[in-house]
Structure formats: C-alpha cells, structure tokens
Design an enzyme around this catalytic site. Structure first.
Site, mmCIF file in Angstrom:
data_model
loop_
_atom_site.group_PDB
_atom_site.id
_atom_site.type_symbol
_atom_site.label_atom_id
_atom_site.label_comp_id
_atom_site.label_asym_id
_atom_site.label_seq_id
_atom_site.Cartn_x
_atom_site.Cartn_y
_atom_site.Cartn_z
ATOM 1 N N HIS A 117 38.237 15.412 -34.545
ATOM 2 C CA HIS A 117 37.244 14.680 -34.729
ATOM 3 C C HIS A 117 36.078 14.851 -33.867
ATOM 4 O O HIS A 117 35.166 14.221 -33.763
ATOM 5 C CB HIS A 117 37.622 13.248 -34.561
ATOM 6 N N LYS A 161 32.819 15.863 -31.746
ATOM 7 C CA LYS A 161 31.293 16.408 -32.293
ATOM 8 C C LYS A 161 30.671 16.753 -31.200
ATOM 9 O O LYS A 161 30.070 16.055 -30.414
ATOM 10 C CB LYS A 161 30.746 15.329 -33.147
ATOM 11 N N ASP A 189 23.599 27.956 -25.690
ATOM 12 C CA ASP A 189 23.545 28.362 -24.352
ATOM 13 C C ASP A 189 23.789 27.276 -23.383
ATOM 14 O O ASP A 189 24.959 26.987 -23.133
ATOM 15 C CB ASP A 189 21.966 28.927 -24.014
#
Length: 544
Positions: free
Chosen positions: A218, A220, A225
């Site tokens: 889950h 995110k 870079d």
C-alpha cells in the site's frame, strides 16, 4: 584525504561490514571537513567515538516576529522520534505541499520526462486508462532519451505494485508495463509484492475481486532522481482528476530520496519479478511468499527491509552529530525541517509507524490541537482509546457517504459507506457519553462528483496558529493499515514559517468543505443503517 587505514581496520574488526561501511563513510566526510578547515582530526572524531546522543539536536532561533512558529525547543519536543527512525534534516524551502490531483499528476509527468538517473514508483496499482498510459509514455520517452544519449544508459526505472491488485482482469497493471519491460529489459524492473497471508486454500477460494482484502503493498512513493512525492494517492485516473488526497513534494532532498529508493528496492527484492513474457519469478535465494514457509518469508523480508531502516538510522545519527560539530558557520535557516520516515509492515513484524503514532497521540497535551483525517474512518482500538482519553483537542475529518470511494458500488462493497457511517456513529456516541463534545469534533467532507481519500494529521503545539508537524503518506489509522498492509509515511517537523503556512492552508482547504457531525446527523433518513450492515461491520472494519 580519506580516513587513515588504522581507523578503517579498527572499525572493520569490531563491526559488521554494513555498519562498518557507514562508519567509514562518515569518517571520510569528517576528515574532508578537517582538511578544509585545517582543524584537529582528534576533535572531529570525538563525536563519532563518544556515546551516541539519542537524537540530533539543533537550537532554534526565534525570529522575533509576532506569530512566529519557531518555538524554543521545537526540535527537542519531537527529538524522541530519532530514537526510533532515521532523522533527515532538509531545508524547509525544498518541501512543497501539493493540493490537487492535477498538480500531483503534472508534477509526476514533468519529473519523469527530465529524470536522468532513476525513476522509482511504489503504488497499490497502475490504472489502465488514457491518463495512466500518458505516464507510461513519459517513462518510455525518458528511457529512449537515455539510450540515445549514452553507450550504457544511466536511467533506471523501478516499479513496485501489489500482485493481487496489479494482476486483476485481462487488462491490468502488468499489461500496461509489459511493453516497456520488453523494450528496455536492462533498465526496467517491475516488482509485484504478494502478501504471505494469502496462501493455500484461502488463495484458491477468495474471489479475485476480494483477494486484496487479505493484505497488500500500500506504499505510495514517487521518486525522480533526488526529488520525491510522498502521498496516499494511487496511479489511477480518479487520483489525477477528482479524488482528493494529500501530496508532499521534497525537491532535491537526496538523502530522503536515497532512503525511499532503498526501501522500495528492499520490498522489491522479496517480491515477485515480472518477466517480459508476463510470467513472474523470485530472485535467487528469496523465499516464495505463498509457496514457501510463511515464517521463513517474513523473517527474510523483515531482515532485508530493516537493514535499510537500521543502516539509515545509524548513518543519520552520525551525520547529524558530525554536522552539529561543524555548523558554526552555517545558517540554521538552511536546514530547518526534519523528515522522519515511518514504516508499518505488521505481517513482516515491522511496527515502527504504529509505535511512533501511538507515542505522538499519547504525548498530545491538553493545550495541543490535532487535526486528523482519513478517507475511511476506522481507527484501531488503540488509536481510538488514545483520542478519547488524551488531553488534546481533536478535529477528525472523514468522508461523508456520498464521497466514500465505495459509494454506489455493487454487491457487498456497496454497503461499505453505510458501515463507516455506523462506525462513526458508535465513535460519536462514545464522545458524547464521555462528555467530550467540546474537545473531540467529527467532520464530514462533502464535494459533488468527487471522492475523498486524504489521510494524515496536522499537529499544533500550545499557542500556535500553524502546525509544526504533519504525518503524510499511505496509512489510514485503521485496522488494515496497522495489521494487514505494507505502509509508509513521513513525519515532517518544521520551523520554516512558509512551510507551516502551506500546511495550514492545506488543512483549511480540506476542512472548509466539511460540516461538523452532531447527533441529528445520524438521525437523518439517509443515514439509516440496515441491520445486516451492522452485523457485517466488524468484518468490514478488519478487511476494508
């Protein structure tokens, strides 16, 4: 000048290679600083050889302006976090709060196109619509540019998704990424995490639509870079258009980006690897998540992931101490913000986020104010007990039924908004029974044609009119976030007035679209909850 060989031999004779490597990198930095200033190497090594301070500390300087939030002792107030997790010090001017799905989407597209070294993306899944295809096209453009400009292309792309959600349906996240994997095999990695709890007969019997309820990847995290976006938003069209979430962009914060790159790589190493022919394999030496032994998989995964957390923890404590001994000529305004990564992976025995969140809620004093939001109001018993018994004032924001992501869904899923209404009513009843209506307030978010997925909190110390701390990332404060899924968020502690103002504006923007809940709210006909929904609510609390 590098650290003397005698120092290197001493370190390697006492510590493991991983920790020894951290020590020698720090010592190299210290000796280079000595060379620049012509100071004594003995004095510079003292902070490294002495007992480690429990947390980095930097004295804050008041600005003298009315309403200034650089409260004396702000760093020391939250320094206990550095005892649990790495503490990264960054300039507050490099941290930007994004406020809309379109901002989030455009920021990702722009940074993918200009990435030179790495694109790392961790999400529950990648959608299959036109907007998602444009993201894939941006990756293809960047990879092609890298190939054209170099004999040995530098750009690497790594994607981490959940296996169950990313494999659902004939057209899915895997099929979206296969063309890239087939064309740029040496530069592309797609990892599919599979929970060790979905195995055997359970894996055969649970329908594809519901197998993700057992546990998912889950996290995110979207990294380009040395810049990174931490969010609760997935890579799907609604999250780019009309599903409200939270998003923070850390621009040019290499140490934070390196940490999350290493974290995603570690989770990827214990995940299934997507192959160009759409098959999946495990890396050599890794335990299979559902064919191998459950305990063995968790032990290997925990070791691999905690190596990242622990090595970063040691490295940052040493770096922060060495910087404290060198910063006499440095303006404190340069690095006025702390970033603490919080990881929660209970199926693997990792409970860092849970422990820090509980401590944060426990320490919230009677003069503090906490604004807490979750798209799915389903606080764990421990969190609920802390909110009801703590002294701080709370304003809790959750989705009204019509902006719940499951509103209008078919079958059992369609009952989820009503179940959350029932959960909210039970909580509000406890608030009223305890006579705490003046301290704990419940709000519902409303917005036509939108859904609500924002999560996190804003923390105000006594006398402050702007938050000095926020939690932002994937956890929902619910049972699943704590017990079933892989989660990550960051705690940001800042003395930067501009960043505090951004956080305040973000909080006001979300709460402005809400109404406060009262007893009459649950007495309305549209809030009637059917008996069968009440009966299945405990199941929904544990799995949705």
């Amino acid at each position: 000048m590098a650290a003397p060989m005698s120092w290197r031999r001493l370190v390697y004779s006492v510590y493991s290679p991983a920790i020894a490597g951290v020590f020698t990198r720090i010592s190299d930095r210290v000796f280079r600083a000595r060379d620049r200033r012509g100071g004594s190497s003995v004095l510079l090594l003292a902070p490294l050889l002495a007992e480690t301070d429990p947390a980095p500390h930097r004295v804050s300087r008041p600005t003298g302006s009315a309403g200034a939030q650089r409260t004396e002792g702000l760093c020391s107030h939250f320094r206990w976090m550095a005892e649990h997790v790495p503490a990264f010090q960054v300039p507050g001017s490099h941290v930007h709060i994004l406020t809309s799905p379109d901002q989030f989407y455009q920021a990702m597209k722009a940074r993918i196109k200009t990435a030179q070294r790495r694109v790392v993306m961790a999400s529950l899944y990648l959608g299959t619509g036109q907007l998602e295809q444009e993201l894939v096209d941006c990756m293809e453009e960047a990879l092609q540019r890298s190939q054209d400009n170099s004999q040995s292309p530098d750009l690497k792309v790594s994607i981490l998704l959940d296996y169950t959600r990313g494999s659902r349906g004939k057209i899915n996240s895997r099929t979206m990424l296969l063309p890239l994997l087939q064309r740029f095999t040496s530069q592309m990695r797609v990892s599919l995490y599979h929970t060790p709890d979905l195995r055997g007969l359970l894996r055969l019997l649970v329908p594809q639509r519901f197998n993700e309820t057992i546990g998912v990847q889950h996290i995110k995290v979207y990294l380009f870079d040395d810049s990174i976006i931490i969010s609760g938003a997935n890579l799907s069209d609604s999250y780019f258009t009309n599903r409200q979430d939270r998003y923070v962009l850390l621009e040019n914060c290499r140490e934070v980006a390196d940490f999350f790159c290493d974290l995603v790589e570690a989770v990827g190493d214990v995940s299934l690897q997507l192959q160009p022919d759409d098959s999946v394999t495990m890396l050599e030496g890794m335990v299979h998540p559902y064919k191998g032994n459950r305990q063995d998989f968790s032990a290997v995964a925990r070791k691999r992931i905690m190596e990242v957390v622990n090595s970063a923890h040691i490295r940052q404590r040493l770096l922060n101490q060495s910087e404290d001994s060198e910063d006499e000529g440095m303006s404190e305004a340069e690095e006025d913000t702390w970033v603490f990564p919080l990881v929660q992976m209970k199926p693997l025995g990792i409970r860092v986020d849970e422990q820090v969140t509980q401590r944060l809620l426990t320490d919230a004093g009677s003069e503090s104010t906490v604004f807490l939001t979750s798209g799915y109001f389903n606080l764990t018993r421990a969190y609920m007990r802390l909110v009801l018994k703590a002294g701080a004032s709370y304003r809790i924001l959750t989705a009204s039924p019509e902006v719940n992501g499951f509103f209008g869904a078919k079958g059992v899923a369609g009952a989820i908004p009503a179940a959350y209404t029932h959960i909210a009513r039970q909580f509000y009843k406890q608030v009223c029974q305890g006579g705490q209506q003046e301290r704990v307030h419940l709000h519902e978010y409303h917005r036509p044609q939108w859904t609500f997925h924002a999560k996190g909190l804003w923390y105000y110390l006594q006398g402050q009119d702007r938050p000095c701390l926020t939690l932002i990332g994937s956890p929902n404060f619910g049972y699943r976030s704590v017990h079933r899924d892989l989660e990550a968020q960051i705690a940001i502690v800042t003395e930067n007035e501009e960043l505090q103002s951004q956080l305040q504006e973000e909080q006001e923007m979300l709460y402005r679209r809400s109404t406060e809940v009262s007893t009459s709210t649950f007495e309305r006909p549209d809030r009637h909850v059917k008996l069968w929904v009440k009966l299945v609510t405990p199941l929904i609390k544990n799995f949705f």
